[in-house]
Design an enzyme around this catalytic site. Sequence first.
Site, short mmCIF file in Angstrom:
data_model
loop_
_atom_site.label_atom_id
_atom_site.label_comp_id
_atom_site.label_asym_id
_atom_site.label_seq_id
_atom_site.Cartn_x
_atom_site.Cartn_y
_atom_site.Cartn_z
N ASP A 179 55.94 -3.86 32.63
CA ASP A 179 54.72 -4.36 33.30
C ASP A 179 53.85 -3.27 33.94
O ASP A 179 53.37 -3.44 35.07
CB ASP A 179 55.09 -5.40 34.37
CG ASP A 179 55.82 -6.61 33.79
OD1 ASP A 179 56.07 -6.63 32.57
OD2 ASP A 179 56.17 -7.51 34.57
N LYS A 236 55.77 -11.73 28.31
CA LYS A 236 56.64 -12.69 29.01
C LYS A 236 55.85 -13.47 30.04
O LYS A 236 54.76 -13.04 30.43
CB LYS A 236 57.80 -11.95 29.68
CG LYS A 236 57.32 -11.05 30.79
CD LYS A 236 58.45 -10.27 31.40
CE LYS A 236 57.96 -9.28 32.41
NZ LYS A 236 57.40 -9.92 33.60
N CYS A 239 60.31 -7.34 38.63
CA CYS A 239 60.58 -7.34 37.19
C CYS A 239 61.49 -6.20 36.75
O CYS A 239 62.32 -6.39 35.86
CB CYS A 239 59.26 -7.36 36.42
SG CYS A 239 58.44 -8.97 36.62
C1 VGL Z 1 55.99 -9.12 38.82
C2 VGL Z 1 55.50 -10.48 40.59
C3 VGL Z 1 54.97 -11.42 39.74
C4 VGL Z 1 56.53 -7.81 38.33
C5 VGL Z 1 55.46 -10.06 37.96
O1 VGL Z 1 56.13 -7.35 37.24
O2 VGL Z 1 57.38 -7.22 39.04
N1 VGL Z 1 56.01 -9.34 40.13
N2 VGL Z 1 54.96 -11.21 38.43
#
Ligand code: VGL
Length: 230
Positions: free
Chosen positions: A15, A123, A171
């Site tokens: 991410d 995802k 994540c």
């Molecule tokens: C994430 C909060 C919400 C992350 C993703 O990538 O850590 N954190 N969605």
Amino acid sequence: MADRAPFRPALIVVDFQEDFCPPHGSLAVKDGRDITETVNKLLALPFVLKVATKDWHPPDHISFASSHANKQPFTDSVMIKNPLNTAETYESRLWPVHCVQGTTGADLVPELHLTQIDKVIEKGMDKRVEMYSPFYDPFNEPRGSDSGLAGILKEKEISDVYVVGLAADYCVKNCAVDAAKEGFKTFIVEESTRAVDPDGWQDCKEEIKAMGVEIVNMKSPEVQRLMTAF
Ligand code: VGL
Ligand code: ZN
């Protein structure tokens, strides 16, 4: 003596997207963009497989505070149910709208050396469930969505998984813990991640280590061995 399994490392960049980075990200992680240099250094190393993941939400995703009446991001939470078994529930933290499919906030940062990436996994597409881990959603009775990532790693006979990216306490943590559960020797490279809650990172690290993941740095033997032939 029994033969040791060959060293076949994979890198997962979690991410590393605009919405998780300053200056414009809606869910910017403090100093998130500062991981660029070490992430790109790792991407230059001879990993057998290099995967990037993307949080990739519909605009009405359950993790957005705006999807619920009278809820605030960061401070409020919501009960999430397993769509396949409404008796299986847990409380999940709510967030600002982030990483909406097709928006610039969902883009991987342009600094990332994308040409080195073999595969991109998206995802969090099911609006009914939160999916921090790029392997599968958090439900067990029964398991819901599976991205196929574990199967890909096994097909490539990966032995060791190195996890980096954002955010360390969400994540990245869930990705590494699931990799370890899948039987891979798993590392988080600390210079290449940042936490949503920096003050909680020391405790979070202990929790991650207790679940079988090692936290290493760029100078560690586990990273240095990637720089010599194997
Ligand atoms: C994430 C909060 C919400 C992350 C993703 O990538 O850590 N954190 N969605
Ligand atoms: Zn998300």
